[in-house]
Design a protein around this motif. Structure first.
Motif, PDB file in Angstrom:
ATOM      1  N   TYR A  78      -2.030  10.835  -3.328  1.00 61.85           N
ATOM      2  CA  TYR A  78      -2.733   9.739  -3.991  1.00 61.85           C
ATOM      3  C   TYR A  78      -2.349   8.447  -3.274  1.00 61.85           C
ATOM      4  O   TYR A  78      -1.185   8.235  -2.963  1.00 61.85           O
ATOM      5  CB  TYR A  78      -2.327   9.659  -5.466  1.00 61.85           C
ATOM      6  CG  TYR A  78      -2.922   8.483  -6.207  1.00 61.85           C
ATOM      7  CD1 TYR A  78      -4.150   8.588  -6.844  1.00 61.85           C
ATOM      8  CD2 TYR A  78      -2.256   7.258  -6.258  1.00 61.85           C
ATOM      9  CE1 TYR A  78      -4.707   7.509  -7.519  1.00 61.85           C
ATOM     10  CE2 TYR A  78      -2.807   6.177  -6.924  1.00 61.85           C
ATOM     11  CZ  TYR A  78      -4.029   6.304  -7.546  1.00 61.85           C
ATOM     12  OH  TYR A  78      -4.582   5.240  -8.209  1.00 61.85           O
ATOM     13  N   VAL A  79      -3.345   7.599  -3.009  1.00 58.45           N
ATOM     14  CA  VAL A  79      -3.106   6.329  -2.327  1.00 58.45           C
ATOM     15  C   VAL A  79      -3.503   5.187  -3.253  1.00 58.45           C
ATOM     16  O   VAL A  79      -4.541   5.247  -3.925  1.00 58.45           O
ATOM     17  CB  VAL A  79      -3.934   6.245  -1.018  1.00 58.45           C
ATOM     18  CG1 VAL A  79      -3.711   4.907  -0.331  1.00 58.45           C
ATOM     19  CG2 VAL A  79      -3.595   7.391  -0.091  1.00 58.45           C
ATOM     20  N   GLU A  95      -5.927   0.644   1.867  1.00 64.53           N
ATOM     21  CA  GLU A  95      -6.062   1.752   0.917  1.00 64.53           C
ATOM     22  C   GLU A  95      -7.289   2.588   1.272  1.00 64.53           C
ATOM     23  O   GLU A  95      -7.220   3.818   1.318  1.00 64.53           O
ATOM     24  CB  GLU A  95      -6.184   1.207  -0.511  1.00 64.53           C
ATOM     25  CG  GLU A  95      -6.373   2.293  -1.548  1.00 64.53           C
ATOM     26  CD  GLU A  95      -6.773   1.757  -2.908  1.00 64.53           C
ATOM     27  OE1 GLU A  95      -6.300   2.297  -3.903  1.00 64.53           O
ATOM     28  OE2 GLU A  95      -7.588   0.805  -2.969  1.00 64.53           O
ATOM     29  N   LYS A 121      -6.066  10.022   5.903  1.00 63.82           N
ATOM     30  CA  LYS A 121      -5.531  11.142   5.123  1.00 63.82           C
ATOM     31  C   LYS A 121      -4.777  12.105   6.039  1.00 63.82           C
ATOM     32  O   LYS A 121      -3.729  12.623   5.675  1.00 63.82           O
ATOM     33  CB  LYS A 121      -6.686  11.858   4.416  1.00 63.82           C
ATOM     34  CG  LYS A 121      -6.287  12.705   3.246  1.00 63.82           C
ATOM     35  CD  LYS A 121      -5.721  11.885   2.108  1.00 63.82           C
ATOM     36  CE  LYS A 121      -6.515  12.096   0.855  1.00 63.82           C
ATOM     37  NZ  LYS A 121      -5.988  11.383  -0.281  1.00 63.82           N
ATOM     38  N   PHE A 152      -6.575   4.775   4.310  1.00 64.87           N
ATOM     39  CA  PHE A 152      -5.751   5.946   4.023  1.00 64.87           C
ATOM     40  C   PHE A 152      -6.488   6.990   3.191  1.00 64.87           C
ATOM     41  O   PHE A 152      -6.102   8.143   3.148  1.00 64.87           O
ATOM     42  CB  PHE A 152      -4.436   5.549   3.352  1.00 64.87           C
ATOM     43  CG  PHE A 152      -3.474   4.903   4.310  1.00 64.87           C
ATOM     44  CD1 PHE A 152      -3.028   5.586   5.430  1.00 64.87           C
ATOM     45  CD2 PHE A 152      -3.029   3.618   4.105  1.00 64.87           C
ATOM     46  CE1 PHE A 152      -2.150   5.001   6.337  1.00 64.87           C
ATOM     47  CE2 PHE A 152      -2.155   3.012   4.996  1.00 64.87           C
ATOM     48  CZ  PHE A 152      -1.711   3.703   6.114  1.00 64.87           C
ATOM     49  N   LYS A 153      -7.568   6.592   2.543  1.00 63.38           N
ATOM     50  CA  LYS A 153      -8.385   7.550   1.795  1.00 63.38           C
ATOM     51  C   LYS A 153      -9.457   8.179   2.687  1.00 63.38           C
ATOM     52  O   LYS A 153     -10.109   9.137   2.283  1.00 63.38           O
ATOM     53  CB  LYS A 153      -9.030   6.860   0.582  1.00 63.38           C
ATOM     54  CG  LYS A 153      -8.002   6.548  -0.504  1.00 63.38           C
ATOM     55  CD  LYS A 153      -8.639   5.883  -1.707  1.00 63.38           C
ATOM     56  CE  LYS A 153      -7.598   5.681  -2.795  1.00 63.38           C
ATOM     57  NZ  LYS A 153      -8.171   5.052  -3.991  1.00 63.38           N
ATOM     58  N   LEU A 168      -1.336  10.731   6.728  1.00 63.36           N
ATOM     59  CA  LEU A 168      -0.425  10.928   5.586  1.00 63.36           C
ATOM     60  C   LEU A 168       0.029  12.381   5.470  1.00 63.36           C
ATOM     61  O   LEU A 168       1.180  12.650   5.162  1.00 63.36           O
ATOM     62  CB  LEU A 168      -1.092  10.457   4.293  1.00 63.36           C
ATOM     63  CG  LEU A 168      -1.358   8.961   4.193  1.00 63.36           C
ATOM     64  CD1 LEU A 168      -2.173   8.648   2.944  1.00 63.36           C
ATOM     65  CD2 LEU A 168      -0.055   8.157   4.207  1.00 63.36           C
ATOM     66  N   VAL A 201       0.892  -1.158   0.000  1.00 61.27           N
ATOM     67  CA  VAL A 201       0.000   0.000   0.000  1.00 61.27           C
ATOM     68  C   VAL A 201       0.929   1.206   0.000  1.00 61.27           C
ATOM     69  O   VAL A 201       1.894   1.254   0.767  1.00 61.27           O
ATOM     70  CB  VAL A 201      -0.909   0.007   1.248  1.00 61.27           C
ATOM     71  CG1 VAL A 201      -1.834   1.213   1.228  1.00 61.27           C
ATOM     72  CG2 VAL A 201      -1.702  -1.292   1.341  1.00 61.27           C
ATOM     73  N   TYR A 202       0.670   2.164  -0.894  1.00 59.05           N
ATOM     74  CA  TYR A 202       1.593   3.297  -1.010  1.00 59.05           C
ATOM     75  C   TYR A 202       0.840   4.618  -1.083  1.00 59.05           C
ATOM     76  O   TYR A 202      -0.334   4.663  -1.456  1.00 59.05           O
ATOM     77  CB  TYR A 202       2.499   3.139  -2.248  1.00 59.05           C
ATOM     78  CG  TYR A 202       1.743   3.199  -3.559  1.00 59.05           C
ATOM     79  CD1 TYR A 202       1.557   4.408  -4.219  1.00 59.05           C
ATOM     80  CD2 TYR A 202       1.199   2.055  -4.126  1.00 59.05           C
ATOM     81  CE1 TYR A 202       0.852   4.480  -5.407  1.00 59.05           C
ATOM     82  CE2 TYR A 202       0.493   2.108  -5.316  1.00 59.05           C
ATOM     83  CZ  TYR A 202       0.322   3.321  -5.950  1.00 59.05           C
ATOM     84  OH  TYR A 202      -0.396   3.389  -7.123  1.00 59.05           O
ATOM     85  N   ALA A 203       1.541   5.668  -0.701  1.00 57.90           N
ATOM     86  CA  ALA A 203       1.016   7.028  -0.847  1.00 57.90           C
ATOM     87  C   ALA A 203       2.078   7.833  -1.576  1.00 57.90           C
ATOM     88  O   ALA A 203       3.266   7.743  -1.255  1.00 57.90           O
ATOM     89  CB  ALA A 203       0.711   7.643   0.507  1.00 57.90           C
ATOM     90  N   TYR A 249       5.007   7.182   1.544  1.00 59.87           N
ATOM     91  CA  TYR A 249       4.676   6.150   2.528  1.00 59.87           C
ATOM     92  C   TYR A 249       4.477   4.814   1.839  1.00 59.87           C
ATOM     93  O   TYR A 249       3.895   4.764   0.748  1.00 59.87           O
ATOM     94  CB  TYR A 249       3.395   6.538   3.276  1.00 59.87           C
ATOM     95  CG  TYR A 249       3.000   5.555   4.351  1.00 59.87           C
ATOM     96  CD1 TYR A 249       3.643   5.558   5.594  1.00 59.87           C
ATOM     97  CD2 TYR A 249       2.003   4.620   4.137  1.00 59.87           C
ATOM     98  CE1 TYR A 249       3.289   4.643   6.588  1.00 59.87           C
ATOM     99  CE2 TYR A 249       1.640   3.704   5.121  1.00 59.87           C
ATOM    100  CZ  TYR A 249       2.297   3.732   6.340  1.00 59.87           C
ATOM    101  OH  TYR A 249       1.948   2.828   7.309  1.00 59.87           O
ATOM    102  N   THR A 250       4.954   3.737   2.468  1.00 61.02           N
ATOM    103  CA  THR A 250       4.667   2.374   2.000  1.00 61.02           C
ATOM    104  C   THR A 250       4.379   1.491   3.203  1.00 61.02           C
ATOM    105  O   THR A 250       4.859   1.750   4.307  1.00 61.02           O
ATOM    106  CB  THR A 250       5.843   1.750   1.208  1.00 61.02           C
ATOM    107  OG1 THR A 250       6.988   1.688   2.041  1.00 61.02           O
ATOM    108  CG2 THR A 250       6.134   2.513  -0.066  1.00 61.02           C
TER     109      THR A 250
END
Length: 79
Positions: A18-19, A64, A73, A67-68, A76, A6-8, A50-51
């Motif tokens: 963006y995630v 995901e 958010k 994080f959205k 992040l 999972v990344y940002a 971020y990962t």
């Protein structure tokens, strides 16, 4: 079971985040910066902020979504 990342990523243009998730984050970041993703194309360049590893696609999708969300958010943005 595959391990997803999972990344940002953050836009250097306007600081938007963006995630997503992928099996290969380096390749995915290159795709974002090459303009191959419609939703991120207009905000290049992007850099990874971020990962996180996730065991399986369902777990990765749930992270995901987190994080959205509002609290995800905010986390992040604090990085």
């Amino acid at each position: 079971m595959s391990v997803y990342i999972v990344y940002a990523i953050k836009s250097e243009m306007d600081e938007r985040i963006y995630v997503g998730f992928s099996l290969n984050v380096e390749r995915r970041l290159k795709e974002h910066n090459a303009g191959k993703t419609k939703s991120t194309k207009g905000y290049r360049p992007w850099h990874l902020i971020y990962t996180e590893e996730a065991e399986g696609r369902i777990v990765a999708r749930n992270r995901e979504k987190y994080f959205k969300s509002g609290i995800g958010k905010e986390f992040l943005k604090s990085l």
